[in-house]
Design an enzyme around this catalytic site. Structure first.
Site, PDB file in Angstrom:
ATOM      1  N   HIS A  78     -23.434  62.448  -1.507  1.00 59.86           N
ATOM      2  CA  HIS A  78     -23.203  62.477  -0.056  1.00 59.86           C
ATOM      3  C   HIS A  78     -24.254  61.741   0.754  1.00 59.86           C
ATOM      4  O   HIS A  78     -24.123  61.640   1.972  1.00 59.86           O
ATOM      5  CB  HIS A  78     -23.091  63.915   0.430  1.00 59.86           C
ATOM      6  CG  HIS A  78     -21.846  64.609  -0.050  1.00 59.86           C
ATOM      7  ND1 HIS A  78     -20.585  64.127   0.210  1.00 59.86           N
ATOM      8  CD2 HIS A  78     -21.669  65.729  -0.793  1.00 59.86           C
ATOM      9  CE1 HIS A  78     -19.680  64.925  -0.334  1.00 59.86           C
ATOM     10  NE2 HIS A  78     -20.308  65.905  -0.971  1.00 59.86           N
TER      11      HIS A  78
ATOM     12  N   ARG B 141     -28.110  63.362  -8.600  1.00 59.84           N
ATOM     13  CA  ARG B 141     -26.674  63.659  -8.519  1.00 59.84           C
ATOM     14  C   ARG B 141     -25.918  62.347  -8.364  1.00 59.84           C
ATOM     15  O   ARG B 141     -26.139  61.602  -7.408  1.00 59.84           O
ATOM     16  CB  ARG B 141     -26.342  64.587  -7.353  1.00 59.84           C
ATOM     17  CG  ARG B 141     -24.831  64.838  -7.293  1.00 59.84           C
ATOM     18  CD  ARG B 141     -24.456  66.077  -6.536  1.00 59.84           C
ATOM     19  NE  ARG B 141     -24.520  65.909  -5.088  1.00 59.84           N
ATOM     20  CZ  ARG B 141     -24.004  66.794  -4.236  1.00 59.84           C
ATOM     21  NH1 ARG B 141     -23.400  67.886  -4.681  1.00 59.84           N
ATOM     22  NH2 ARG B 141     -24.106  66.608  -2.937  1.00 59.84           N
TER      23      ARG B 141
ATOM     24  N   ASP C  79     -30.835  55.092 -17.612  1.00 59.29           N
ATOM     25  CA  ASP C  79     -31.645  53.902 -17.886  1.00 59.29           C
ATOM     26  C   ASP C  79     -32.678  53.659 -16.781  1.00 59.29           C
ATOM     27  O   ASP C  79     -33.769  53.132 -17.040  1.00 59.29           O
ATOM     28  CB  ASP C  79     -30.759  52.665 -18.082  1.00 59.29           C
ATOM     29  CG  ASP C  79     -30.159  52.596 -19.484  1.00 59.29           C
ATOM     30  OD1 ASP C  79     -30.492  53.467 -20.315  1.00 59.29           O
ATOM     31  OD2 ASP C  79     -29.360  51.674 -19.749  1.00 59.29           O
TER      32      ASP C  79
ATOM     33  N   GLU D 194     -16.894  73.759  -8.658  1.00 52.33           N
ATOM     34  CA  GLU D 194     -16.766  73.947  -7.208  1.00 52.33           C
ATOM     35  C   GLU D 194     -15.317  73.860  -6.726  1.00 52.33           C
ATOM     36  O   GLU D 194     -15.059  73.467  -5.594  1.00 52.33           O
ATOM     37  CB  GLU D 194     -17.659  72.940  -6.473  1.00 52.33           C
ATOM     38  CG  GLU D 194     -17.564  71.512  -6.977  1.00 52.33           C
ATOM     39  CD  GLU D 194     -18.629  70.597  -6.371  1.00 52.33           C
ATOM     40  OE1 GLU D 194     -19.338  71.003  -5.447  1.00 52.33           O
ATOM     41  OE2 GLU D 194     -18.725  69.446  -6.832  1.00 52.33           O
TER      42      GLU D 194
ATOM     43  N   ASP E 187     -17.895  73.010  -1.288  1.00 49.22           N
ATOM     44  CA  ASP E 187     -16.626  72.521  -1.860  1.00 49.22           C
ATOM     45  C   ASP E 187     -15.753  73.678  -2.335  1.00 49.22           C
ATOM     46  O   ASP E 187     -14.530  73.640  -2.180  1.00 49.22           O
ATOM     47  CB  ASP E 187     -16.903  71.545  -3.012  1.00 49.22           C
ATOM     48  CG  ASP E 187     -17.230  70.170  -2.484  1.00 49.22           C
ATOM     49  OD1 ASP E 187     -16.421  69.619  -1.716  1.00 49.22           O
ATOM     50  OD2 ASP E 187     -18.306  69.652  -2.807  1.00 49.22           O
TER      51      ASP E 187
HETATM   52  O1  LIG Z   1     -20.338  72.041  -2.487  1.00 48.88           O
HETATM   53  C1  LIG Z   1     -21.553  72.119  -2.198  1.00 48.88           C
HETATM   54  O2  LIG Z   1     -22.037  73.016  -1.495  1.00 48.88           O
HETATM   55  C2  LIG Z   1     -22.435  71.093  -2.767  1.00 48.88           C
HETATM   56  O3  LIG Z   1     -22.074  70.440  -3.705  1.00 48.88           O
HETATM   57  C3  LIG Z   1     -23.710  70.764  -2.045  1.00 48.88           C
HETATM   58  C4  LIG Z   1     -23.300  69.833  -0.920  1.00 48.88           C
HETATM   59  O4  LIG Z   1     -22.952  68.590  -1.443  1.00 48.88           O
HETATM   60  C5  LIG Z   1     -24.214  69.645   0.233  1.00 48.88           C
HETATM   61  O5  LIG Z   1     -24.421  70.818   0.936  1.00 48.88           O
HETATM   62  C6  LIG Z   1     -25.487  68.885   0.008  1.00 48.88           C
HETATM   63  O6  LIG Z   1     -25.895  68.329   1.220  1.00 48.88           O
END
Ligand SMILES: O=C(O)C(=O)C[C@H](O)[C@@H](O)CO
Length: 257
Positions: A48, A73, A87, A152, A178
């Site tokens: 994100h 991530r 890598d 999630e 999520d």
């Molecule tokens: O679903 C979530 O909660 C996450 O995966 C973390 C988020 O992506 C977010 O809050 C990070 O900024």
């Protein structure tokens, strides 16, 4: 010389709690500041935040030798993305939206060199092996990589027990935002059924041989997640901390001058 030791993986395996934070500035300068705070792990967020391989690499360079372990991530669970960040020197990779054991198994293979996986063996030209200076990198790296998968969605939740059975997954991280959205509560991970699902999953993960992780974005939620068994717990997002401090500063003085 073998691949560098992964202290975060070892701590998870030993059952030690690991306090973490999210970094979404996508830049080496602020993450260096974040690393002065003493957190055990910090997420370089390629899902994100506006990160690419160059900005991820620069942040890995900055975190080298610091106490805060880099967790990268990636935006989605593709084997070529895993290969690129490994890598570049990431040892711990967090993958969003892992819904099935099959997806988790494919990621384990992406993290490992043959015969246990499919990672391409070009590390001699990569930062991970210090450009070939770590001579035994390819023979030893599999032991030091750490795979964290995010569960999630309702589908992931249904398949949690099967995902927990996948050898090579080191930790399962719940994404509250999520999960809440998929359960019909966008923006409200404090909804009662979402909280119940999170509590149940944290309990099931904690009883398995995997580490349980989650991100708390309010003090109440973070404390609940800690009480429900989160072992690697992220307690905030740097851009959120900064934005709030700036808004508070502006509001404080706007009312006075
Ligand atoms: O679903 C979530 O909660 C996450 O995966 C973390 C988020 O992506 C977010 O809050 C990070 O900024």
């Amino acid at each position: 010389m073998p691949a560098p030791h992964n202290p975060f993986k070892a701590a998870l395996k030993a059952g030690k709690k690991q306090l973490g934070v999210w970094s979404s500035f996508a830049h080496p300068y602020p993450i260096e500041m974040v690393a002065t705070a003493g957190f055990d792990w910090v997420v370089i967020d390629g899902e994100h935040a506006p990160n690419d391989l160059q900005t991820i690499t620069s942040q890995l360079q900055v975190l080298e030798g610091k106490h805060s372990h880099a967790v990268v991530r990636i935006p989605t669970g593709n084997d070529w993305l895993v290969k690129q960040v490994l890598d570049a020197g990431a040892q711990t990779v967090l993958v969003p939206m892992v819904d099935t054991a099959e997806q988790a198994k494919a990621l384990v293979r992406a993290m490992r060199y043959p015969p246990h996986g499919i990672r391409g063996a070009g590390a001699a030209g990569a930062r991970a092996s210090l450009f070939g200076a770590i001579e035994d990198y390819v023979q030893t790296a599999n032991d030091e990589v750490c795979l964290l998968v995010q569960v999630e969605t309702r589908l992931g939740m249904e398949n949690l027990d099967a995902i927990l059975d996948v050898e090579g997954v080191d930790g399962v991280f719940i994404g509250p935002a999520d999960l809440a959205a998929d359960m019909g509560h966008p923006g409200n991970s404090a909804a009662e059924d979402v909280k119940a699902a999170i509590k149940d999953m944290l309990g099931r993960i904690s009883e398995s041989d995997k580490a349980a992780g989650i991100l708390g974005v309010s003090q109440t939620a973070t404390q609940e997640y800690a009480d429900w068994g989160a072992q690697f717990l992220a307690v905030g997002v740097d851009v959120g901390v900064f934005a709030k401090a700036m808004r508070d500063l502006e509001g404080h003085w706007r009312a006075r001058i």
